[in-house]
Design a protein around this motif. Structure first.
Motif, mmCIF file in Angstrom:
data_model
loop_
_atom_site.group_PDB
_atom_site.id
_atom_site.type_symbol
_atom_site.label_atom_id
_atom_site.label_comp_id
_atom_site.label_asym_id
_atom_site.label_seq_id
_atom_site.Cartn_x
_atom_site.Cartn_y
_atom_site.Cartn_z
ATOM 1 N N ASP A 126 -6.327 -27.609 -4.670
ATOM 2 C CA ASP A 126 -6.675 -28.916 -5.220
ATOM 3 C C ASP A 126 -7.899 -28.875 -6.126
ATOM 4 O OD1 ASP A 126 -8.452 -28.316 -3.204
ATOM 5 O OD2 ASP A 126 -8.485 -30.339 -2.336
ATOM 6 N N ALA A 127 -8.231 -27.681 -6.637
ATOM 7 C CA ALA A 127 -9.379 -27.547 -7.529
ATOM 8 C C ALA A 127 -9.153 -26.334 -8.428
ATOM 9 C CB ALA A 127 -10.673 -27.378 -6.718
ATOM 10 N N PRO A 128 -9.799 -26.284 -9.594
ATOM 11 C CA PRO A 128 -9.676 -25.106 -10.457
ATOM 12 C C PRO A 128 -10.083 -23.841 -9.714
ATOM 13 C CG PRO A 128 -10.775 -26.899 -11.614
ATOM 14 C CD PRO A 128 -10.663 -27.331 -10.185
ATOM 15 N N LEU A 129 -9.412 -22.739 -10.043
ATOM 16 C CA LEU A 129 -9.613 -21.480 -9.323
ATOM 17 C C LEU A 129 -10.206 -20.421 -10.233
ATOM 18 C CD1 LEU A 129 -9.217 -19.686 -6.809
ATOM 19 C CD2 LEU A 129 -6.852 -19.294 -7.575
ATOM 20 N N PHE A 130 -11.315 -19.829 -9.803
ATOM 21 C CA PHE A 130 -11.967 -18.726 -10.496
ATOM 22 C C PHE A 130 -11.989 -17.539 -9.526
ATOM 23 C CE2 PHE A 130 -13.210 -22.501 -12.576
ATOM 24 C CZ PHE A 130 -13.682 -22.218 -13.857
ATOM 25 N N VAL A 131 -11.555 -16.384 -9.995
ATOM 26 C CA VAL A 131 -11.363 -15.240 -9.098
ATOM 27 C C VAL A 131 -12.043 -14.001 -9.672
ATOM 28 C CG1 VAL A 131 -9.656 -13.646 -8.117
ATOM 29 C CG2 VAL A 131 -9.182 -16.100 -8.189
ATOM 30 N N VAL A 132 -12.727 -13.264 -8.793
ATOM 31 C CA VAL A 132 -13.298 -11.958 -9.136
ATOM 32 C C VAL A 132 -12.805 -10.940 -8.118
ATOM 33 C CG1 VAL A 132 -15.424 -10.601 -9.330
ATOM 34 C CG2 VAL A 132 -15.356 -12.941 -10.216
ATOM 35 N N ALA A 133 -12.450 -9.751 -8.594
ATOM 36 C CA ALA A 133 -12.008 -8.685 -7.694
ATOM 37 C C ALA A 133 -12.520 -7.356 -8.226
ATOM 38 C CB ALA A 133 -10.487 -8.661 -7.578
ATOM 39 N N ASN A 134 -13.377 -6.704 -7.463
ATOM 40 C CA ASN A 134 -13.908 -5.399 -7.836
ATOM 41 C C ASN A 134 -13.371 -4.345 -6.876
ATOM 42 O OD1 ASN A 134 -15.821 -3.493 -9.181
ATOM 43 N ND2 ASN A 134 -16.733 -3.461 -7.144
ATOM 44 N N GLU A 135 -12.700 -3.336 -7.399
ATOM 45 C CA GLU A 135 -12.087 -2.282 -6.593
ATOM 46 C C GLU A 135 -11.227 -2.880 -5.467
ATOM 47 O OE1 GLU A 135 -13.906 1.502 -5.898
ATOM 48 O OE2 GLU A 135 -15.710 0.888 -7.004
ATOM 49 N N PHE A 136 -10.379 -3.787 -5.854
ATOM 50 C CA PHE A 136 -9.418 -4.404 -4.943
ATOM 51 C C PHE A 136 -8.001 -3.902 -5.220
ATOM 52 C CE2 PHE A 136 -6.282 -7.895 -4.555
ATOM 53 C CZ PHE A 136 -6.263 -8.026 -3.172
ATOM 54 N N LEU A 137 -7.606 -3.902 -6.484
ATOM 55 C CA LEU A 137 -6.244 -3.531 -6.830
ATOM 56 C C LEU A 137 -5.927 -2.084 -6.480
ATOM 57 C CD1 LEU A 137 -6.016 -5.204 -10.361
ATOM 58 C CD2 LEU A 137 -5.092 -6.087 -8.208
ATOM 59 N N ASP A 138 -6.918 -1.193 -6.571
ATOM 60 C CA ASP A 138 -6.659 0.238 -6.359
ATOM 61 C C ASP A 138 -6.238 0.555 -4.933
ATOM 62 O OD1 ASP A 138 -9.182 1.328 -4.729
ATOM 63 O OD2 ASP A 138 -9.916 -0.094 -6.216
ATOM 64 N N ALA A 139 -6.544 -0.334 -3.981
ATOM 65 C CA ALA A 139 -6.210 -0.076 -2.578
ATOM 66 C C ALA A 139 -4.888 -0.722 -2.162
ATOM 67 C CB ALA A 139 -7.333 -0.564 -1.678
ATOM 68 N N LEU A 140 -4.223 -1.407 -3.080
ATOM 69 C CA LEU A 140 -2.933 -2.008 -2.748
ATOM 70 C C LEU A 140 -1.846 -0.933 -2.790
ATOM 71 C CD1 LEU A 140 -3.192 -5.401 -4.648
ATOM 72 C CD2 LEU A 140 -3.695 -4.902 -2.253
ATOM 73 N N PRO A 141 -0.884 -0.997 -1.879
ATOM 74 C CA PRO A 141 0.094 0.104 -1.739
ATOM 75 C C PRO A 141 0.958 0.311 -2.969
ATOM 76 C CG PRO A 141 0.058 -1.267 0.234
ATOM 77 C CD PRO A 141 -0.764 -1.994 -0.808
ATOM 78 N N ILE A 142 1.095 1.561 -3.351
ATOM 79 C CA ILE A 142 1.906 1.934 -4.517
ATOM 80 C C ILE A 142 3.191 2.626 -4.077
ATOM 81 C CG2 ILE A 142 -0.110 2.218 -6.009
ATOM 82 C CD1 ILE A 142 0.439 5.345 -5.661
ATOM 83 N N ARG A 143 4.156 2.643 -4.984
ATOM 84 C CA ARG A 143 5.335 3.500 -4.849
ATOM 85 C C ARG A 143 5.285 4.552 -5.948
ATOM 86 N NH1 ARG A 143 10.497 -0.412 -4.449
ATOM 87 N NH2 ARG A 143 11.559 1.592 -4.070
ATOM 88 N N GLN A 144 5.838 5.714 -5.678
ATOM 89 C CA GLN A 144 5.846 6.816 -6.643
ATOM 90 C C GLN A 144 7.278 7.272 -6.889
ATOM 91 O OE1 GLN A 144 3.130 9.605 -4.621
ATOM 92 N NE2 GLN A 144 1.608 9.149 -6.193
ATOM 93 N N PHE A 145 7.564 7.590 -8.157
ATOM 94 C CA PHE A 145 8.906 8.006 -8.556
ATOM 95 C C PHE A 145 8.821 9.210 -9.482
ATOM 96 C CE2 PHE A 145 8.957 3.487 -7.683
ATOM 97 C CZ PHE A 145 10.112 3.302 -6.943
ATOM 98 N N LEU A 146 9.755 10.127 -9.328
ATOM 99 C CA LEU A 146 9.829 11.321 -10.165
ATOM 100 C C LEU A 146 11.043 11.197 -11.084
ATOM 101 C CD1 LEU A 146 8.464 14.205 -10.457
ATOM 102 C CD2 LEU A 146 10.436 15.029 -9.137
ATOM 103 N N ARG A 147 10.796 11.352 -12.405
ATOM 104 C CA ARG A 147 11.921 11.306 -13.334
ATOM 105 C C ARG A 147 12.763 12.579 -13.176
ATOM 106 N NH1 ARG A 147 14.046 9.031 -17.814
ATOM 107 N NH2 ARG A 147 12.355 7.584 -18.316
ATOM 108 N N GLU A 148 14.057 12.386 -13.059
ATOM 109 C CA GLU A 148 14.994 13.504 -12.987
ATOM 110 C C GLU A 148 16.137 13.210 -13.946
ATOM 111 O OE1 GLU A 148 17.775 14.818 -9.512
ATOM 112 O OE2 GLU A 148 15.822 15.780 -9.192
ATOM 113 N N GLY A 149 15.984 13.691 -15.176
ATOM 114 C CA GLY A 149 16.971 13.371 -16.205
ATOM 115 C C GLY A 149 16.948 11.881 -16.503
ATOM 116 N N ALA A 150 18.105 11.236 -16.389
ATOM 117 C CA ALA A 150 18.206 9.795 -16.630
ATOM 118 C C ALA A 150 17.987 8.991 -15.363
ATOM 119 C CB ALA A 150 19.571 9.469 -17.224
ATOM 120 N N LEU A 151 17.707 9.658 -14.251
ATOM 121 C CA LEU A 151 17.565 8.985 -12.968
ATOM 122 C C LEU A 151 16.140 9.143 -12.428
ATOM 123 C CD1 LEU A 151 20.942 10.135 -11.336
ATOM 124 C CD2 LEU A 151 20.473 8.024 -12.607
#
Length: 327
Positions: A126-151
Motif C-alpha cells: 500500500d505504499a511505493p517500494l524502494f529496494v536495495v540488495a547487496n550480494e543477495f542474488l549470487d546466493a540464490l540457487p542456480i541450475r547448470q547446463f552443458l551444451r551437447e550439439g543441439a541439445l
C-alpha cells in the motif's frame, strides 16, 4: 538432484543450512561484504536512495526494503546518510527480507524499528517500494547446463560411492537456453537462476525502484559455482552446509525479467566514484586513519579489487529521471 536443489539444501535447510545456523560475515566468518569493509559503501547507497526518493516526488510514506541484509550494517549506514534529505527518515518504513534467526537478531541491534519479511511477496503493498540488495542474488540457487550439439544436459549432484559427485542428466532440447546462449560452443557450461528472475519480475509488478549490487556479468557463461570458507575457496561438494555457496549473476536476465522497468548497468567502481566516494574518503582520511581509509576506498573501487568484478543494476519505472551513478 539438480544443482539448484543442492544449493538450497546447503544454504537454507532449517536445521543444517549454512545461513540458518550462523553469522557468516566478518573476520570470524567466511566472507566480508562492501558494508563491512567501509561505512562509505552504505553512505553512497544512502545518498542514491535519497535522490531517487526525491525524484519520485518524495512520497510521505514509502517502504524501504533490503533483501539479504546481513547484520544490518548497510541499512544503518544508508539511513544515516539519507537523513540529510529532509523528510526521508520520517517517510521510510524499513523492512528487512531475512529468514535467518541468527542474522535477524543482529539486524535488530543495528536497525531499531525495522520490520521483517520472509519473502518479497510479504512486503506491504500500500505504499511505493524502494529496494536495495547487496550480494543477495549470487546466493540464490542456480541450475547448470552443458551444451551437447543441439541439445543440453543438466548438471546434477549425486553419489559416487559414499562421496558427492557431479553428473549429467540425459540430453534434451531447451528452446529458452537456445535463445539465451545461441552462440556458445559445444561443451560450454551455462547457468540460469530462476529464483533471481522471479524476484525481479515480482518487483517489476510492484513498479519498485531497485538497486542490486553483486558480482557477475551482463551475460556470461562457464562454471561460476563456488564455495567459500574462512575467507578462502573451498570444495563445493566437500563442504556441504558448512561453506557459503554462490554463483556469478547474469544481470541481463534480471533486467529482462524486470521489464518493463528501465535497467541501468555499470561497475561498482564507476558507480561509487560518480556518487562521490573519493570526496567522502578524503573527508574521513584525517590523522592516523588516512591509510585505513585509502585502503577501504581502493578495495571498493579499484579494478583489481571489487571495482570491476562487482556490478550495479538499477531498475526504475520508465519515464522516471535518470538515477545517480549511471552517467
Amino acid at each position: 538432484m539438480r544443482v539448484s536443489e543442492f544449493m538450497a539444501a546447503c544454504l537454507t535447510d532449517p536445521e543444517h543450512g549454512y545461513y540458518t545456523t550462523r553469522d557468516p560475515l566478518g573476520a570470524r566468518g567466511d566472507f566480508i561484504t562492501g558494508p563491512e569493509i567501509s561505512q562509505m559503501f552504505g553512505e553512497m547507497l544512502g545518498l542514491w536512495l535519497a535522490q531517487v526518493w526525491a525524484d519520485a516526488g518524495a512520497p510521505a510514506r514509502f517502504v524501504l526494503a533490503e533483501l539479504g541484509p546481513g547484520r544490518g550494517t548497510l541499512m544503518a549506514d544508508m539511513l544515516r546518510a539519507a537523513r540529510l534529505a529532509p523528510g526521508f527518515t520520517e517517510a521510510a518504513e524499513v523492512w528487512l527480507v531475512e529468514t535467518s534467526p541468527v542474522l535477524r537478531r543482529a539486524q535488530a541491534q543495528a536497525v531499531p524499528g525495522a520490520r521483517w519479511a520472509d519473502r518479497v511477496a510479504d512486503l506491504p503493498q500500500d505504499a511505493p517500494l524502494f529496494v536495495v540488495a547487496n550480494e543477495f542474488l549470487d546466493a540464490l540457487p542456480i541450475r547448470q547446463f552443458l551444451r551437447e550439439g543441439a541439445l543440453w544436459r543438466e548438471r546434477m549432484v549425486g553419489l559416487e560411492g559414499d562421496q558427492l559427485a557431479f553428473g549429467l542428466a540425459p540430453a534434451a532440447a531447451d528452446p529458452e537456453l537456445d535463445r539465451r546462449f545461441a552462440d556458445v560452443a559445444d561443451g560450454t557450461l551455462v547457468e540460469t537462476c530462476a529464483p533471481a528472475e522471479a524476484v525481479a519480475a515480482e518487483l517489476a509488478a510492484r513498479g519498485a525502484r531497485c538497486l542490486f549490487v553483486d558480482y557477475g556479468d551482463w551475460a556470461g557463461h562457464g562454471d561460476t559455482l563456488q564455495a567459500l570458507a574462512g575467507h578462502a575457496p573451498a570444495d563445493v561438494l566437500a563442504t556441504a552446509g558448512t561453506a557459503d555457496l554462490t554463483a556469478h549473476v547474469g544481470f541481463r536476465w534480471i533486467a529482462e525479467a524486470a521489464a518493463p522497468l528501465r535497467a541501468d548497468f555499470t561497475t561498482q567502481g564507476v558507480f561509487l566514484e560518480r556518487l562521490g566516494i573519493t570526496a567522502r574518503a578524503q573527508a574521513l582520511a584525517r590523522g592516523d586513519r588516512a591509510d585505513e581509509i585509502a585502503g577501504q576506498h581502493r578495495r571498493l573501487t579499484h579494478p583489481d579489487e571489487m571495482g570491476t568484478l562487482f556490478k550495479v543494476l538499477a531498475l526504475t519505472p520508465r519515464g522516471a529521471p535518470q538515477t545517480p551513478g549511471f552517467g
